[in-house]
Design an enzyme around this catalytic site. Structure first.
Site, PDB file in Angstrom:
ATOM      1  N   LYS A 140      -4.245  -8.102  -1.000  1.00 23.89           N
ATOM      2  CA  LYS A 140      -4.310  -9.256  -1.889  1.00 23.89           C
ATOM      3  C   LYS A 140      -3.054  -9.944  -2.026  1.00 23.89           C
ATOM      4  CE  LYS A 140      -4.292  -5.817  -5.492  1.00 23.89           C
ATOM      5  NZ  LYS A 140      -4.218  -4.790  -4.551  1.00 23.89           N
ATOM      6  N   ARG A 154      -5.923  -4.495 -14.233  1.00 23.44           N
ATOM      7  CA  ARG A 154      -6.173  -3.389 -13.531  1.00 23.44           C
ATOM      8  C   ARG A 154      -6.979  -2.199 -14.442  1.00 23.44           C
ATOM      9  NH1 ARG A 154      -1.619  -3.625  -9.876  1.00 23.44           N
ATOM     10  NH2 ARG A 154      -1.499  -1.914  -8.394  1.00 23.44           N
ATOM     11  N   ARG A 201       3.855   0.186   6.244  1.00 23.73           N
ATOM     12  CA  ARG A 201       4.514  -1.302   6.017  1.00 23.73           C
ATOM     13  C   ARG A 201       5.935  -1.468   5.666  1.00 23.73           C
ATOM     14  NH1 ARG A 201       0.829  -3.065   0.673  1.00 23.73           N
ATOM     15  NH2 ARG A 201       1.978  -1.921  -0.901  1.00 23.73           N
ATOM     16  N   ARG A 205       8.682  -0.242   0.195  1.00 22.93           N
ATOM     17  CA  ARG A 205       8.734   0.171  -1.219  1.00 22.93           C
ATOM     18  C   ARG A 205       8.680   1.412  -1.441  1.00 22.93           C
ATOM     19  NH1 ARG A 205       3.655  -3.448  -3.305  1.00 22.93           N
ATOM     20  NH2 ARG A 205       3.306  -1.532  -4.364  1.00 22.93           N
ATOM     21  N   ARG A 245      -2.362   5.969  -6.386  1.00 22.28           N
ATOM     22  CA  ARG A 245      -2.671   4.416  -6.803  1.00 22.28           C
ATOM     23  C   ARG A 245      -4.155   4.395  -6.761  1.00 22.28           C
ATOM     24  NH1 ARG A 245       1.659   2.298  -3.199  1.00 22.28           N
ATOM     25  NH2 ARG A 245       0.914   0.252  -3.552  1.00 22.28           N
TER      26      ARG A 245
HETATM   27  P1  AMP Z   1       1.265  -3.461  -6.829  1.00 21.61           P
HETATM   28  O1  AMP Z   1       2.435  -4.067  -6.275  1.00 21.61           O
HETATM   29  O2  AMP Z   1       0.251  -4.351  -7.446  1.00 21.61           O
HETATM   30  O3  AMP Z   1       0.588  -2.563  -5.956  1.00 21.61           O
HETATM   31  O4  AMP Z   1       1.814  -2.609  -8.052  1.00 21.61           O
HETATM   32  C1  AMP Z   1       2.826  -1.535  -7.828  1.00 21.61           C
HETATM   33  C2  AMP Z   1       2.919  -0.646  -9.218  1.00 21.61           C
HETATM   34  O5  AMP Z   1       3.087  -1.512 -10.512  1.00 21.61           O
HETATM   35  C3  AMP Z   1       1.629  -0.212  -9.621  1.00 21.61           C
HETATM   36  O6  AMP Z   1       1.339   1.236  -8.891  1.00 21.61           O
HETATM   37  C4  AMP Z   1       1.680   0.330 -11.092  1.00 21.61           C
HETATM   38  O7  AMP Z   1       2.553   1.275 -11.325  1.00 21.61           O
HETATM   39  C5  AMP Z   1       2.348  -1.104 -11.622  1.00 21.61           C
HETATM   40  N1  AMP Z   1       1.458  -2.256 -11.818  1.00 21.61           N
HETATM   41  C6  AMP Z   1       1.407  -3.585 -11.340  1.00 21.61           C
HETATM   42  N2  AMP Z   1       0.345  -4.105 -11.777  1.00 21.61           N
HETATM   43  C7  AMP Z   1      -0.236  -3.379 -13.098  1.00 21.61           C
HETATM   44  C8  AMP Z   1      -1.099  -3.566 -13.956  1.00 21.61           C
HETATM   45  N3  AMP Z   1      -1.546  -4.706 -14.165  1.00 21.61           N
HETATM   46  N4  AMP Z   1      -1.016  -2.625 -14.586  1.00 21.61           N
HETATM   47  C9  AMP Z   1      -0.433  -1.453 -14.834  1.00 21.61           C
HETATM   48  N5  AMP Z   1       0.453  -1.072 -13.885  1.00 21.61           N
HETATM   49  C10 AMP Z   1       0.700  -1.988 -12.776  1.00 21.61           C
END
Ligand code: AMP
Length: 216
Positions: free
Chosen positions: A13, A88, A127, A161, A172
């Site tokens: 994404k 989400r 990564r 990360r 996740r």
């Molecule tokens: P991402 O970079 O999108 O994989 O997000 C990393 C982490 O941030 C996720 O595993 C969640 O803990 C938190 N996070 C990101 N976006 C959301 C969202 N829309 N709702 C809830 N938690 C989020």
């Protein structure tokens, strides 16, 4: 154009959103990036989110929806938005409707990146990025041409990360299956969902997305 990129962690994404930014002048709204910035800055939101993120859980709906509203308020009305990693959950999907309507916007597309979960674990756990310019690399698929030196900026520091380890990635993904995938039918009923093979080469995925957006 206001589009959602939907798919489990590691589906690509962020990469695809970045390419849409470059070719269409849209803005990427990544709640993950916003939360990581908040954690780094030590803001109240960051302090609340840190442990949840490290465990692979979801941060509260109210927090992420507020972040999205604030970002949209800073954008020109005619600039398209790419929602990356948001919504989400069903409550977030409902909030997004309200947030968009209040700003005279509407969703035009939901693009689902379909992927194989086991392959994703390998993709994510390998990564890393350049600490100076953010260029992405991978242990198996994309090492810098000269070991330890960034191809783009010549930097020597790289970072990973903290939530890109296998146990957290599996959590996740489970969060995606149980809470995020179920929001798709809302958009399917509106006829705005398009599916793309997220396991294809990055350029192929980008071309497929561009074609979907061109049909608008
Ligand atoms: P991402 O970079 O999108 O994989 O997000 C990393 C982490 O941030 C996720 O595993 C969640 O803990 C938190 N996070 C990101 N976006 C959301 C969202 N829309 N709702 C809830 N938690 C989020």
């Amino acid at each position: 154009m206001n589009i959602i990129l939907l798919g489990p962690p590691g589906a690509g994404k962020g990469t695809q959103a970045q390419r849409l930014v470059d070719s269409f002048g849209m803005k990427q709204l990544s709640t993950g990036d916003m939360l990581r910035a908040a954690v780094k800055a030590g803001t109240p939101v960051g302090l609340q989110a840190k442990a949840v993120m490290e465990a692979g859980g979801l941060v509260s709906d109210d927090i992420v929806s507020a972040l999205i509203g604030e970002e949209l308020d800073q954008m020109p009305g005619d600039q398209g938005a790419i929602f990356d990693g948001y919504p989400r959950t069903a409550p977030q999907a409902a909030s997004l409707e309200t947030i968009l309507a209040a700003r005279g916007r509407a969703l035009s597309h939901v693009i689902e990146l379909a992927v194989d979960e086991d392959a994703l674990v390998e993709r994510i756990t390998g990564r890393f990025t350049c600490a100076s310019c953010g260029k992405g690399y991978h242990d198996r698929f994309e090492q810098p041409a000269v070991a330890g030196t960034c191809d783009r900026c010549g930097g020597h520091e790289f970072k990973r990360r903290p939530d890109d380890n296998e146990a957290t990635v599996r959590t996740r993904m489970a969060e995606y299956r149980t809470k995020t995938a179920p929001i798709l039918p809302i958009y399917e009923a509106r006829g705005i969902v398009a599916r793309v093979d997220g396991m294809a080469a990055m350029d192929t995925v980008t071309a497929a997305i561009a074609e979907i957006l061109a049909q608008a």
